[in-house]
Write a protein that holds these residues in place. Structure first.
Motif, PDB file in Angstrom:
ATOM      1  N   ARG A  45       1.028  -1.036  -0.139  1.00 22.65           N
ATOM      2  CA  ARG A  45       0.008  -0.119  -0.003  1.00 22.65           C
ATOM      3  C   ARG A  45       0.753   0.996  -0.072  1.00 22.65           C
ATOM      4  O   ARG A  45       1.719   1.211   0.709  1.00 22.65           O
ATOM      5  CB  ARG A  45      -0.853  -0.062   1.219  1.00 22.65           C
ATOM      6  N   GLY A  46       0.587   2.052  -1.099  1.00 23.00           N
ATOM      7  CA  GLY A  46       1.536   3.195  -0.897  1.00 23.00           C
ATOM      8  C   GLY A  46       1.126   4.393  -2.026  1.00 23.00           C
ATOM      9  O   GLY A  46      -0.163   4.042  -2.580  1.00 23.00           O
ATOM     10  N   SER A  47       1.885   5.086  -2.161  1.00 17.79           N
ATOM     11  CA  SER A  47       1.643   6.334  -3.172  1.00 17.79           C
ATOM     12  C   SER A  47       2.193   5.898  -4.465  1.00 17.79           C
ATOM     13  O   SER A  47       3.288   5.729  -4.767  1.00 17.79           O
ATOM     14  CB  SER A  47       2.266   7.745  -2.680  1.00 17.79           C
ATOM     15  N   VAL A  48       1.522   6.195  -5.566  1.00 28.05           N
ATOM     16  CA  VAL A  48       1.987   6.143  -6.853  1.00 28.05           C
ATOM     17  C   VAL A  48       2.903   7.271  -7.096  1.00 28.05           C
ATOM     18  O   VAL A  48       2.495   8.437  -7.157  1.00 28.05           O
ATOM     19  CB  VAL A  48       0.720   6.376  -8.082  1.00 28.05           C
ATOM     20  N   VAL A  49       4.080   6.942  -7.675  1.00 24.38           N
ATOM     21  CA  VAL A  49       5.103   7.873  -8.026  1.00 24.38           C
ATOM     22  C   VAL A  49       5.511   7.872  -9.373  1.00 24.38           C
ATOM     23  O   VAL A  49       6.002   8.903  -9.909  1.00 24.38           O
ATOM     24  CB  VAL A  49       6.463   7.754  -7.260  1.00 24.38           C
ATOM     25  N   ALA A  50       5.024   6.851 -10.091  1.00 27.56           N
ATOM     26  CA  ALA A  50       5.039   6.921 -11.721  1.00 27.56           C
ATOM     27  C   ALA A  50       4.178   5.832 -12.145  1.00 27.56           C
ATOM     28  O   ALA A  50       3.793   5.044 -11.512  1.00 27.56           O
ATOM     29  CB  ALA A  50       6.342   6.721 -12.175  1.00 27.56           C
ATOM     30  N   VAL A  51       3.404   6.051 -13.155  1.00 25.81           N
ATOM     31  CA  VAL A  51       2.545   5.223 -13.693  1.00 25.81           C
ATOM     32  C   VAL A  51       2.305   5.337 -15.296  1.00 25.81           C
ATOM     33  O   VAL A  51       2.531   6.528 -15.774  1.00 25.81           O
ATOM     34  CB  VAL A  51       1.023   5.198 -13.164  1.00 25.81           C
ATOM     35  N   SER A  52       2.357   4.175 -16.040  1.00 26.58           N
ATOM     36  CA  SER A  52       2.201   4.171 -17.473  1.00 26.58           C
ATOM     37  C   SER A  52       1.221   3.011 -18.004  1.00 26.58           C
ATOM     38  O   SER A  52       0.872   2.425 -16.945  1.00 26.58           O
ATOM     39  CB  SER A  52       3.453   4.173 -18.380  1.00 26.58           C
ATOM     40  N   SER A  53       1.032   2.883 -19.106  1.00 28.80           N
ATOM     41  CA  SER A  53      -0.011   1.806 -19.541  1.00 28.80           C
ATOM     42  C   SER A  53       0.640   0.342 -19.265  1.00 28.80           C
ATOM     43  O   SER A  53       0.094  -0.437 -19.211  1.00 28.80           O
ATOM     44  CB  SER A  53      -0.266   2.027 -20.997  1.00 28.80           C
ATOM     45  N   THR A  54       2.130   0.552 -18.994  1.00 36.17           N
ATOM     46  CA  THR A  54       2.898  -0.890 -18.998  1.00 36.17           C
ATOM     47  C   THR A  54       3.393  -1.074 -17.509  1.00 36.17           C
ATOM     48  O   THR A  54       4.117  -1.915 -17.509  1.00 36.17           O
ATOM     49  CB  THR A  54       3.857  -0.839 -20.082  1.00 36.17           C
ATOM     50  N   SER A  55       3.560  -0.150 -16.779  1.00 35.96           N
ATOM     51  CA  SER A  55       4.119  -0.167 -15.395  1.00 35.96           C
ATOM     52  C   SER A  55       3.500   0.903 -14.463  1.00 35.96           C
ATOM     53  O   SER A  55       2.970   2.006 -14.656  1.00 35.96           O
ATOM     54  CB  SER A  55       5.640  -0.229 -15.655  1.00 35.96           C
ATOM     55  N   ILE A  56       3.839   0.444 -13.197  1.00 36.14           N
ATOM     56  CA  ILE A  56       3.579   1.385 -12.134  1.00 36.14           C
ATOM     57  C   ILE A  56       4.541   1.340 -10.996  1.00 36.14           C
ATOM     58  O   ILE A  56       5.497   0.373 -10.781  1.00 36.14           O
ATOM     59  CB  ILE A  56       2.364   0.929 -11.542  1.00 36.14           C
ATOM     60  N   THR A  57       4.959   2.533 -10.351  1.00 37.41           N
ATOM     61  CA  THR A  57       5.771   2.530  -9.304  1.00 37.41           C
ATOM     62  C   THR A  57       5.239   3.059  -8.205  1.00 37.41           C
ATOM     63  O   THR A  57       4.605   4.275  -7.997  1.00 37.41           O
ATOM     64  CB  THR A  57       6.963   3.494  -9.683  1.00 37.41           C
ATOM     65  N   ILE A  58       5.454   2.139  -6.927  1.00 33.50           N
ATOM     66  CA  ILE A  58       4.619   2.741  -5.854  1.00 33.50           C
ATOM     67  C   ILE A  58       5.561   2.870  -4.856  1.00 33.50           C
ATOM     68  O   ILE A  58       6.339   1.860  -4.590  1.00 33.50           O
ATOM     69  CB  ILE A  58       3.643   1.730  -5.416  1.00 33.50           C
ATOM     70  N   ALA A  59       5.411   3.982  -3.832  1.00 35.67           N
ATOM     71  CA  ALA A  59       6.227   4.102  -2.779  1.00 35.67           C
ATOM     72  C   ALA A  59       5.586   3.735  -1.601  1.00 35.67           C
ATOM     73  O   ALA A  59       4.578   4.388  -1.413  1.00 35.67           O
ATOM     74  CB  ALA A  59       6.914   5.609  -2.720  1.00 35.67           C
ATOM     75  N   GLY A  60       5.879   2.913  -0.760  1.00 39.62           N
ATOM     76  CA  GLY A  60       5.127   2.204   0.555  1.00 39.62           C
ATOM     77  C   GLY A  60       6.318   2.244   1.476  1.00 39.62           C
ATOM     78  O   GLY A  60       6.985   1.287   1.404  1.00 39.62           O
ATOM     79  N   GLY A  61       6.152   2.940   2.406  1.00 42.45           N
ATOM     80  CA  GLY A  61       6.949   2.852   4.008  1.00 42.45           C
ATOM     81  C   GLY A  61       8.380   3.088   2.940  1.00 42.45           C
ATOM     82  O   GLY A  61       8.860   4.156   2.727  1.00 42.45           O
ATOM     83  N   SER A  62       9.221   2.061   3.498  1.00 36.96           N
ATOM     84  CA  SER A  62      10.839   2.155   3.209  1.00 36.96           C
ATOM     85  C   SER A  62      11.119   1.630   1.754  1.00 36.96           C
ATOM     86  O   SER A  62      12.205   1.809   1.241  1.00 36.96           O
ATOM     87  CB  SER A  62      11.782   1.680   4.330  1.00 36.96           C
TER      88      SER A  62
END
Length: 104
Positions: free
Chosen positions: A22-39
């Motif tokens: 669970r975390g905040s989306v820092v980057a997203v596209s139709s082919t990938s997602i980057t999520i920052a959660g905790g450390s």
């Protein structure tokens, strides 16, 4: 920018594993997602098999800054999002479900 499941060597018990994050989306596209959660910051592939639920119905509706919950599967060093919920579901315990437990 290299991403992937924290630990870079896979999950305990072998090269295939699952992570609930669970975390905040820092980057997203139709082919990938980057999520920052905790450390941890995790980048995972998004495929046609990725389930996107919540107030959105497709990865195109997920925006940077959204708080999401995601199920990430790692196999052979590659992380893939199997499910993304936006907004993240709030759990009564205040945390994420354990990876070894059954579905509620």
């Amino acid at each position: 920018q290299q991403g992937g499941v924290p630990g870079n060597g896979g999950f305990p018990g072998g090269p295939v594993g699952e992570l609930l994050l669970r975390g905040s989306v820092v980057a997203v596209s139709s082919t990938s997602i980057t999520i920052a959660g905790g450390s941890h910051t995790v980048t995972a592939a998004v495929t046609s098999a990725t389930s996107v639920t919540g107030k959105v119905t497709s990865i195109g509706s997920v925006k940077v800054g959204d708080v999401v919950s995601a199920q990430i599967r790692e196999s052979g060093g590659k992380a893939t999002a199997t499910a993304i919920q936006d907004p993240a579901r709030q759990l009564s315990s205040g945390g994420l479900p354990t990876t070894g437990g059954g579905q509620p």
